[in-house]
Design an enzyme around this catalytic site. Structure first.
Site, mmCIF file in Angstrom:
data_model
loop_
_atom_site.group_PDB
_atom_site.id
_atom_site.type_symbol
_atom_site.label_atom_id
_atom_site.label_comp_id
_atom_site.label_asym_id
_atom_site.label_seq_id
_atom_site.Cartn_x
_atom_site.Cartn_y
_atom_site.Cartn_z
ATOM 1 N N ASP A 19 47.139 32.537 2.504
ATOM 2 C CA ASP A 19 46.934 33.725 2.492
ATOM 3 C C ASP A 19 45.734 33.689 3.922
ATOM 4 O O ASP A 19 45.658 32.856 4.613
ATOM 5 C CB ASP A 19 45.511 33.747 1.091
ATOM 6 C CG ASP A 19 44.825 35.296 1.981
ATOM 7 O OD1 ASP A 19 44.907 36.364 2.027
ATOM 8 O OD2 ASP A 19 43.542 35.830 0.766
ATOM 9 N N CYS B 20 45.900 41.656 3.168
ATOM 10 C CA CYS B 20 46.193 41.544 1.742
ATOM 11 C C CYS B 20 46.898 42.575 0.798
ATOM 12 O O CYS B 20 48.114 42.103 0.219
ATOM 13 C CB CYS B 20 45.361 40.444 0.976
ATOM 14 S SG CYS B 20 44.785 39.336 1.415
ATOM 15 N N HIS C 42 44.586 40.315 -6.121
ATOM 16 C CA HIS C 42 43.908 41.671 -5.219
ATOM 17 C C HIS C 42 45.359 42.568 -5.700
ATOM 18 O O HIS C 42 45.423 43.358 -4.779
ATOM 19 C CB HIS C 42 44.458 40.498 -4.287
ATOM 20 C CG HIS C 42 43.335 41.704 -3.041
ATOM 21 N ND1 HIS C 42 42.987 41.017 -1.501
ATOM 22 C CD2 HIS C 42 41.983 42.611 -3.684
ATOM 23 C CE1 HIS C 42 42.316 41.862 -1.341
ATOM 24 N NE2 HIS C 42 41.857 42.698 -1.632
ATOM 25 N N HIS D 206 42.069 31.887 4.336
ATOM 26 C CA HIS D 206 41.224 32.863 4.168
ATOM 27 C C HIS D 206 39.725 32.597 3.879
ATOM 28 O O HIS D 206 39.326 31.669 3.451
ATOM 29 C CB HIS D 206 41.537 34.198 2.676
ATOM 30 C CG HIS D 206 41.531 35.161 2.934
ATOM 31 N ND1 HIS D 206 39.901 35.506 3.223
ATOM 32 C CD2 HIS D 206 42.087 36.008 3.147
ATOM 33 C CE1 HIS D 206 39.566 36.603 2.806
ATOM 34 N NE2 HIS D 206 40.559 37.219 3.088
#
Length: 480
Positions: A45, A83, A139, A234
């Site tokens: 990420d 993302c 997500h 992230h």
């Protein structure tokens, strides 16, 4: 007595025939499950293109490096600049223009997700006999349970629905989002909130679940599809002290944020090593395709070199990702592949590897890139980077069309942080995108612009929807 003897022999013959049939069926079942490779897809990420050991010796990633050595580095692998769009593109095999993820990231409270008429990669592989498990960051929508992983083709899910959490407490705005999901006998989602996980580092938690799934998997019964989506590196930049002390070079004098970021990557790399070891211990590696990519470019605390731009950008630094494939099933290994690939291609590729020759419900934008990976053969010459259409959005949004075609890249409209304009780059000689050749090559600009009409027809309209409260009693929850 003769009649009884005759009957006895007939019964024996029937039993033998039935046993032979059972053995043959079992043998065929074993052959089918064994011939379909296990697929382990790992996603990081916000990891920068250059933030990996095989490109930067100061980054400690021995396990990703080993994957590259045993497999292939995909040098020109495109993703979306954020993302959610990348994840939706991976799971549907269709560009974000088709699914409504073309605008930007998905935030908690949005009544949106992967459209329910989309057949996800997990749905497709489940239909082909795979056991399917998702671990980590989803997500892709959760405003009702129908949009959550176990309703989209995964047998189980351990992870987070939303995009950004504290890596130890799994909280955002004081609400927790770490859960284990599966379907009960009535096809309803069982949603267990994992309060006991608080205090465990997210990378370690997700690695542990992935290893558990692999150890418990029986390859004689079915092939495995494991989607492991780490939430590292992230923001927030958090990592256990042991990793921070161990993996930062003594002579590194850069800012503490960059140190923490690199340590998060190294901690994730250790987890990847444990996943690979579990595959080997369970004798699955010989029939496994292992893929590692990043979902988009990194922010300024990381290294997207040599590219221009970062996360959210349509320049190479935002949309060109780390990508490594490792498998004993490949014909060529230990090389760098420079052919054009896109995250949209993995659906079609896994469909091919699963032996699925059926016509997909929705037309796929991706192509099967297995021959490109395994044999170093070019299989596509164009990828859509993205398109924003003001006519298909409920509020003001600037037009943008970004396309890669052979060695050329066109950005037409208004990319992030820029005024309206047209940029044409020869990526084969200008990976840093410093030299705008639009005026020198109007014919190429015209040719590539003509493709915009084709893609514009496929852009789905994004309607304005009322937001929902994404958490109840300090827990992120879908609406029933």
């Amino acid at each position: 007595n003769e009649y009884k003897s005759y009957l006895s022999k007939q019964v024996e013959m029937v039993i033998v025939r039935e046993m032979i049939v059972i053995i043959l069926i079992a043998g065929v079942f074993h052959f089918v499950s064994a011939s379909k490779p296990n697929i382990v897809f790992i996603m990081s990420d916000d990891q920068g293109f250059n933030t990996v050991g095989f490109r930067d010796s100061e980054v400690v990633t021995p396990n990703i490096d080993a994957m590259a050595k045993k497999g292939v580095i995909l040098d020109t692998h495109y993703v979306m600049p954020q993302c959610s769009p990348t994840r939706a593109t991976l799971l549907t095999g269709r560009y974000p223009i088709r699914t409504g993820f073309w605008y930007k990231n998905l935030h908690p409270g949005k009544r949106f997700g992967i459209p329910l008429n989309e057949v996800t990669m997990a749905n497709m592989l489940q239909k082909n006999g795979y056991r399917t498990h998702a671990v980590g960051k989803w997500h892709c929508g959760f405003f009702t349970y129908d949009y959550t992983p176990v309703k989209r083709g995964f047998d189980t899910f351990l992870g987070q629905y939303i995009g950004q959490l504290d890596h130890f407490q799994y909280t955002s705005k004081n609400a927790i989002d770490i859960r284990y999901n599966y379907l009960d006998d009535n096809n309803e989602v069982v949603d267990e909130i994992l309060y006991d996980a608080q205090g465990t580092y997210s990378t370690d938690l997700y690695t542990g679940q992935a290893v558990k799934i692999i150890k418990e998997h029986d390859s004689d019964k079915a092939p495995l599809f494991l989607y492991l989506a780490y939430s590292a590196p992230h923001y927030p930049l958090q990592v256990p002290k042991g990793y921070f002390n161990e993996f930062i070079p003594k002579n590194d004098t850069n800012f503490i944020r960059r140190k923490r970021y690199r340590a998060m990557v190294s901690a994730m790399d250790q987890g990847i090593g444990q996943v690979v070891q579990a595959l080997e211990d369970n004798k699955m590696m010989e029939n496994t395709v292992l893929v590692f990519i990043s979902d988009n470019g990194a922010l300024s605390n990381a290294n997207n070199a040599p590219f221009r731009g970062q996360k959210k950008s349509f320049f190479e630094g935002g949309v060109r990702s780390i990508a490594v494939v490792s498998s004993p099933l490949m014909e060529m290994t230990d090389y760098t592949n420079y052919h054009l690939h896109h995250v949209v291609d993995w659906y079609a590729t896994f469909k091919y590897l699963a032996g699925d020759t059926s016509q997909p419900t929705n037309t796929l934008d991706g192509v099967n890139i297995w021959d490109s990976i395994s044999k170093n053969i070019s299989v596509r010459n164009e990828v859509l980077i993205n398109m924003r259409d003001p006519e298909k959005f409920f509020a003001n949004v600037s037009y943008l069309f970004a396309l890669r075609q052979d060695k050329w890249k066109l950005i037409d409209g208004r990319p992030e942080g820029k005024t309206n304009g047209t940029w044409l780059f020869d990526i084969s000689t200008d990976v840093t995108e410093e030299h705008n050749l639009a005026k020198q090559h109007p014919d190429i600009v015209k040719r590539m612009r003509e493709r915009s009409a084709f893609y514009k027809d496929g852009v789905v309209k994004i309607e304005k929807t009322k937001k929902f409260k994404p958490f109840t009693n300090k827990v992120f929850m879908p609406q029933e």
